[in-house]
Design an enzyme around this catalytic site. Structure first.
Site, mmCIF file in Angstrom:
data_model
loop_
_atom_site.group_PDB
_atom_site.id
_atom_site.type_symbol
_atom_site.label_atom_id
_atom_site.label_comp_id
_atom_site.label_asym_id
_atom_site.label_seq_id
_atom_site.Cartn_x
_atom_site.Cartn_y
_atom_site.Cartn_z
ATOM 1 N N LYS A 183 9.808 -0.352 -4.827
ATOM 2 C CA LYS A 183 10.030 1.072 -4.556
ATOM 3 C C LYS A 183 9.905 1.195 -3.032
ATOM 4 O O LYS A 183 8.809 1.103 -2.473
ATOM 5 C CB LYS A 183 8.952 1.895 -5.283
ATOM 6 C CG LYS A 183 9.252 3.381 -5.393
ATOM 7 C CD LYS A 183 8.884 4.112 -4.150
ATOM 8 C CE LYS A 183 9.066 5.609 -4.290
ATOM 9 N NZ LYS A 183 9.020 6.258 -2.977
ATOM 10 N N GLY A 240 -1.136 2.450 0.656
ATOM 11 C CA GLY A 240 -0.857 3.831 1.051
ATOM 12 C C GLY A 240 -2.092 4.688 0.915
ATOM 13 O O GLY A 240 -3.215 4.219 1.114
ATOM 14 N N SER A 241 -1.879 5.937 0.535
ATOM 15 C CA SER A 241 -2.983 6.896 0.509
ATOM 16 C C SER A 241 -3.835 6.735 -0.749
ATOM 17 O O SER A 241 -3.378 6.220 -1.773
ATOM 18 C CB SER A 241 -2.438 8.317 0.572
ATOM 19 O OG SER A 241 -1.719 8.594 -0.611
ATOM 20 N N ARG A 242 -5.031 7.228 -0.643
ATOM 21 C CA ARG A 242 -5.942 7.203 -1.787
ATOM 22 C C ARG A 242 -5.389 8.049 -2.925
ATOM 23 O O ARG A 242 -5.446 7.648 -4.094
ATOM 24 C CB ARG A 242 -7.287 7.749 -1.312
ATOM 25 C CG ARG A 242 -8.385 7.724 -2.317
ATOM 26 C CD ARG A 242 -9.650 8.041 -1.556
ATOM 27 N NE ARG A 242 -10.819 8.126 -2.386
ATOM 28 C CZ ARG A 242 -12.060 8.117 -1.892
ATOM 29 N NH1 ARG A 242 -12.246 8.030 -0.596
ATOM 30 N NH2 ARG A 242 -13.095 8.195 -2.683
ATOM 31 N N GLY A 245 -2.552 6.131 -4.591
ATOM 32 C CA GLY A 245 -3.096 4.970 -5.301
ATOM 33 C C GLY A 245 -3.782 5.385 -6.590
ATOM 34 O O GLY A 245 -3.579 4.782 -7.655
ATOM 35 N N GLU A 264 -4.190 -0.803 -2.154
ATOM 36 C CA GLU A 264 -4.984 -0.843 -0.926
ATOM 37 C C GLU A 264 -4.899 0.557 -0.356
ATOM 38 O O GLU A 264 -3.799 1.033 -0.050
ATOM 39 C CB GLU A 264 -4.365 -1.904 -0.007
ATOM 40 C CG GLU A 264 -5.290 -2.333 1.085
ATOM 41 C CD GLU A 264 -4.867 -1.735 2.391
ATOM 42 O OE1 GLU A 264 -5.308 -0.612 2.675
ATOM 43 O OE2 GLU A 264 -4.109 -2.389 3.110
ATOM 44 N N CYS A 301 -4.727 0.231 8.447
ATOM 45 C CA CYS A 301 -5.788 0.415 7.457
ATOM 46 C C CYS A 301 -7.108 -0.177 7.942
ATOM 47 O O CYS A 301 -8.157 0.117 7.404
ATOM 48 C CB CYS A 301 -5.379 -0.186 6.120
ATOM 49 S SG CYS A 301 -4.388 -1.641 6.291
ATOM 50 N N GLU A 391 -11.642 8.945 5.602
ATOM 51 C CA GLU A 391 -10.636 8.405 6.527
ATOM 52 C C GLU A 391 -9.756 9.509 7.110
ATOM 53 O O GLU A 391 -9.261 10.380 6.394
ATOM 54 C CB GLU A 391 -9.735 7.400 5.785
ATOM 55 C CG GLU A 391 -8.686 6.772 6.674
ATOM 56 C CD GLU A 391 -7.681 5.897 5.902
ATOM 57 O OE1 GLU A 391 -7.298 4.855 6.415
ATOM 58 O OE2 GLU A 391 -7.291 6.284 4.778
HETATM 59 P P1 NAP Z 1 1.588 7.697 0.340
HETATM 60 O O1 NAP Z 1 1.672 9.174 0.297
HETATM 61 O O2 NAP Z 1 0.445 7.055 -0.299
HETATM 62 O O3 NAP Z 1 2.962 7.128 -0.256
HETATM 63 C C1 NAP Z 1 3.135 5.745 -0.476
HETATM 64 C C2 NAP Z 1 4.144 5.532 -1.584
HETATM 65 O O4 NAP Z 1 3.622 6.027 -2.813
HETATM 66 C C3 NAP Z 1 5.449 6.243 -1.352
HETATM 67 O O5 NAP Z 1 6.486 5.403 -1.817
HETATM 68 C C4 NAP Z 1 5.347 7.464 -2.220
HETATM 69 O O6 NAP Z 1 6.620 7.844 -2.662
HETATM 70 C C5 NAP Z 1 4.519 6.987 -3.384
HETATM 71 N N1 NAP Z 1 3.711 8.051 -3.974
HETATM 72 C C6 NAP Z 1 2.952 8.944 -3.326
HETATM 73 N N2 NAP Z 1 2.300 9.731 -4.189
HETATM 74 C C7 NAP Z 1 2.658 9.336 -5.429
HETATM 75 C C8 NAP Z 1 2.338 9.776 -6.747
HETATM 76 N N3 NAP Z 1 1.493 10.790 -6.944
HETATM 77 N N4 NAP Z 1 2.909 9.156 -7.780
HETATM 78 C C9 NAP Z 1 3.780 8.120 -7.575
HETATM 79 N N5 NAP Z 1 4.122 7.681 -6.357
HETATM 80 C C10 NAP Z 1 3.577 8.268 -5.285
HETATM 81 O O7 NAP Z 1 1.536 7.140 1.827
HETATM 82 P P2 NAP Z 1 2.337 7.486 3.131
HETATM 83 O O8 NAP Z 1 3.548 8.268 2.809
HETATM 84 O O9 NAP Z 1 2.538 6.201 3.782
HETATM 85 O O10 NAP Z 1 1.346 8.293 4.033
HETATM 86 C C11 NAP Z 1 0.572 9.365 3.594
HETATM 87 C C12 NAP Z 1 -0.888 9.103 3.899
HETATM 88 O O11 NAP Z 1 -1.277 7.864 3.322
HETATM 89 C C13 NAP Z 1 -1.249 8.909 5.360
HETATM 90 O O12 NAP Z 1 -1.425 10.114 6.034
HETATM 91 C C14 NAP Z 1 -2.519 8.113 5.269
HETATM 92 O O13 NAP Z 1 -3.600 8.945 5.066
HETATM 93 C C15 NAP Z 1 -2.330 7.263 4.054
HETATM 94 N N6 NAP Z 1 -1.968 5.851 4.354
HETATM 95 C C16 NAP Z 1 -2.962 4.942 4.344
HETATM 96 C C17 NAP Z 1 -2.664 3.621 4.609
HETATM 97 C C18 NAP Z 1 -3.731 2.589 4.599
HETATM 98 O O14 NAP Z 1 -3.428 1.442 4.861
HETATM 99 N N7 NAP Z 1 -4.956 2.928 4.288
HETATM 100 C C19 NAP Z 1 -1.357 3.216 4.891
HETATM 101 C C20 NAP Z 1 -0.355 4.177 4.891
HETATM 102 C C21 NAP Z 1 -0.689 5.495 4.604
HETATM 103 P P3 NAP Z 1 7.212 9.297 -2.432
HETATM 104 O O15 NAP Z 1 6.848 9.702 -1.040
HETATM 105 O O16 NAP Z 1 8.640 9.120 -2.679
HETATM 106 O O17 NAP Z 1 6.515 10.126 -3.449
#
Ligand code: NAP
Length: 527
Positions: A183, A240-242, A245, A264, A301, A391
């Site tokens: 994805k 990605g985000s908590r 995840g 993660e 991260c 975080e």
């Molecule tokens: P994200 O919101 O976690 O999204 C990552 C992936 O998961 C995307 O493909 C997203 O797809 C999908 N997704 C999100 N919510 C979902 C749900 N409820 N059900 C199914 N799939 C879902 O991460 P991001 O867009 O990279 O950034 C947002 C926040 O994540 C950042 O502000 C940061 O806080 C955190 N982040 C943390 C890390 C780390 O390493 N700790 C890395 C990156 C980001 P769609 O957008 O298409 O829904």
């Protein structure tokens, strides 16, 4: 070759009626072309192909899969600057960083190829039959590890190459023998398409079964949810985000047959400045800290999001030097408008919770630009409001002033699970470091002395994991060769005739692989 915006379903390309576009975060402008958004029909097609590919793919000799991984690396390199240019436009990450990330991506594909050839991952064990044993004979027992099945891999926003379509999770799953359905992250669909082309070309060149790889894109959560819910998907890898995840873990757990999610998620990576180290070089520690905090606009991260130290002269020098160094940091464009918005909210939350702003990077008010920020609180305040330690993804950090060692220990005990914990120490700090180690080991996956948590080596000994919420499963790592184990499970063959055994457990092939014979370690003998 221009991007087409199509989805990759096995060897076929597919367009749909729904589209979305990547956004250049530096200008807020949509980038061409429009990308097809996958729906239920594409999830169905990709999962059906992955399921059909599983048995033929896992039956291939390790050498064949190694050649496939190496071919992916080669095809990525052959794409040259076009890949990096698109990636830069979609992420605003500097070209030099992206070139380094490509090198890491290629390097980890090759490392997994070497791992496949080593055979360590097979986990071979043989306990030969003991027909004369009293009071009962022992049957012949042989063990190997087999892949778990098709894996859903979620591309990460902050590593468009090294943790996306052909990133660490994909390399580990493909090495294990699992087809992958990726994805793609909606922030960089063009980068994803480039890398998907490399994988498809490599699969054709090395004659891999169709369905070993598919790429689905989409701008909303329904796609990821449908993918994880599909019964043919057997494991999930996510960075990605908590919130995301946790949502995916819920979907996986609610399936009639639940599956493992290796997510993660969130970590503030505590750095502890011990007294003798502060006394020796508080100012130079502050410089190195600010460099680590602001690297890549803090979008790692492993960013040092919390720093702890005992109050005193050394800490005061550190705070002054860090605030001064931060003031010289230029603002940097963040990966997406959403990530920038979350960052601003995180900063506002820290202020709202009573943290004191100690220093700030330069600001320019430009689109999606993050201004680095350093906050400070007393340990007592943090113990009263643990939410302060949540975080804030980006170049923000919280400095915690502890009255004494007991308070320092209490703060560490109160922290959630972490990817890393770092000790800045001098020889005279050894007894205190020793006393803190049991707590740090319980809290984090990687313990660091006298360097900084950003910068994750891809190697055999690396652990990029840690207790919840750093990851959903602290028993594993998402970086390094050990990552392959997430996608394997042991199978025992009892009383099998030689001809029915898997090749690597037969007498003819066993000596070629490292194994345990009746518990004793045996090294691989060259063929
Ligand atoms: P994200 O919101 O976690 O999204 C990552 C992936 O998961 C995307 O493909 C997203 O797809 C999908 N997704 C999100 N919510 C979902 C749900 N409820 N059900 C199914 N799939 C879902 O991460 P991001 O867009 O990279 O950034 C947002 C926040 O994540 C950042 O502000 C940061 O806080 C955190 N982040 C943390 C890390 C780390 O390493 N700790 C890395 C990156 C980001 P769609 O957008 O298409 O829904």
């Amino acid at each position: 070759m221009a991007l087409t915006g199509e989805l990759f379903i096995g060897r076929a390309r597919r367009s749909t009626a729904r589209h979305f576009q990547a956004i250049d975060p530096a200008r807020g402008a949509a980038l061409e072309p429009p990308f097809s958004a996958a729906g239920a029909a594409e999830v169905e097609a990709a999962c059906a192909l992955a399921h059909a590919a599983f048995d033929p793919y896992r039956a291939l000799a390790p050498e064949r899969r190694a050649a496939f991984l190496e071919a992916i690396a080669q095809h990525i390199l052959e794409q040259g600057d076009a890949l990096l240019e698109r990636s830069h436009a979609e992420s605003a990450l500097p070209p030099a960083r992206l070139a380094g990330e490509r090198a890491r991506t290629v390097g980890q594909l090759r490392l997994f190829a070497a791992e496949l050839r080593s055979g360590e991952w097979l986990g071979l064990r043989v306990d030969p039959a003991l027909p004369e044993r009293q009071p009962l004979p022992r049957p012949d027992l042989r063990q190997r590890r087999i892949p778990c099945g098709p894996v859903a891999v979620f591309g990460a926003s902050n590593f468009p190459l090294a943790f996306s379509v052909a990133g660490g999770d994909s390399a580990a799953a493909l090495a294990a023998g699992c087809p992958i359905v990726v994805k793609g992250h909606p922030a960089h669909p063009g980068t994803s398409e480039w890398v998907a082309r490399a994988i498809v070309a490599a699969a054709a060149a090395t004659d891999m079964p169709e369905g070993v790889f598919s790429l689905l894109n989409g701008p909303d959560t329904a796609l990821g949810t449908a993918l994880v819910a599909d019964p043919r998907i057997r494991a999930v890898a996510f960075t990605g985000s908590r919130a995301a995840g946790l949502a995916l873990m819920k979907v996986a757990a609610a399936r009639p047959e639940p599956i493992a999610v290796f997510a993660e998620m969130s970590s503030v990576n505590p750095v502890i400045l011990l007294p003798a180290a502060l006394a020796r070089g508080a100012a130079s520690l502050a410089q190195a800290y600010v460099a680590s905090l602001t690297l890549g606009a803090g979008q790692f991260c492993t960013n040092p999001g919390i720093v702890l130290a005992l109050q005193g002269e050394g800490l005061r020098t550190f705070m002054d030097a860090a605030a001064a160094a931060l003031g010289r940091v230029e603002p940097a464009v963040m990966l997406t408008e959403g990530i920038h918005r979350h960052y601003e909210q995180g900063i506002a939350r820290l202020s709202g919770e009573g943290a004191q702003l100690l220093g700030q990077g330069a600001g320019n008010g430009a689109q999606n630009c993050a201004r680095a920020a350093l906050f400070s609180v007393t340990a007592a305040a943090l113990l009263a409001r643990p939410a302060l330690a949540a975080e804030t993804f980006g170049p923000a950090s919280l400095l915690v002033r502890c009255a004494d060692v007991e308070e320092l220990r209490q703060v560490l005990e109160g922290l959630e699970g972490q990817l890393t914990a770092t000790l800045q120490m001098d020889a005279a700090d050894q007894p205190l470091a020793q006393a803190l180690l049991p707590t740090l080991e319980r809290k984090a996956g990687r313990l660091i002395v006298n360097s900084w948590p950003t910068g994750v080596e891809v190697c055999h000994a690396m652990v990029h994991g840690g207790p919840f919420p750093a990851t959903s499963d602290g028993r594993s790592t998402s970086v390094g060769t050990l990552a392959i184990e997430r996608f394997l499970r042991p199978v025992c063959y009892q009383g099998f005739p030689e001809a029915l055994l898997p090749p690597e457990l037969r007498a003819t092939e066993l000596p070629r692989w490292p194994h345990r014979l009746d518990g004793e370690r045996r090294l691989a003998k060259p063929a």
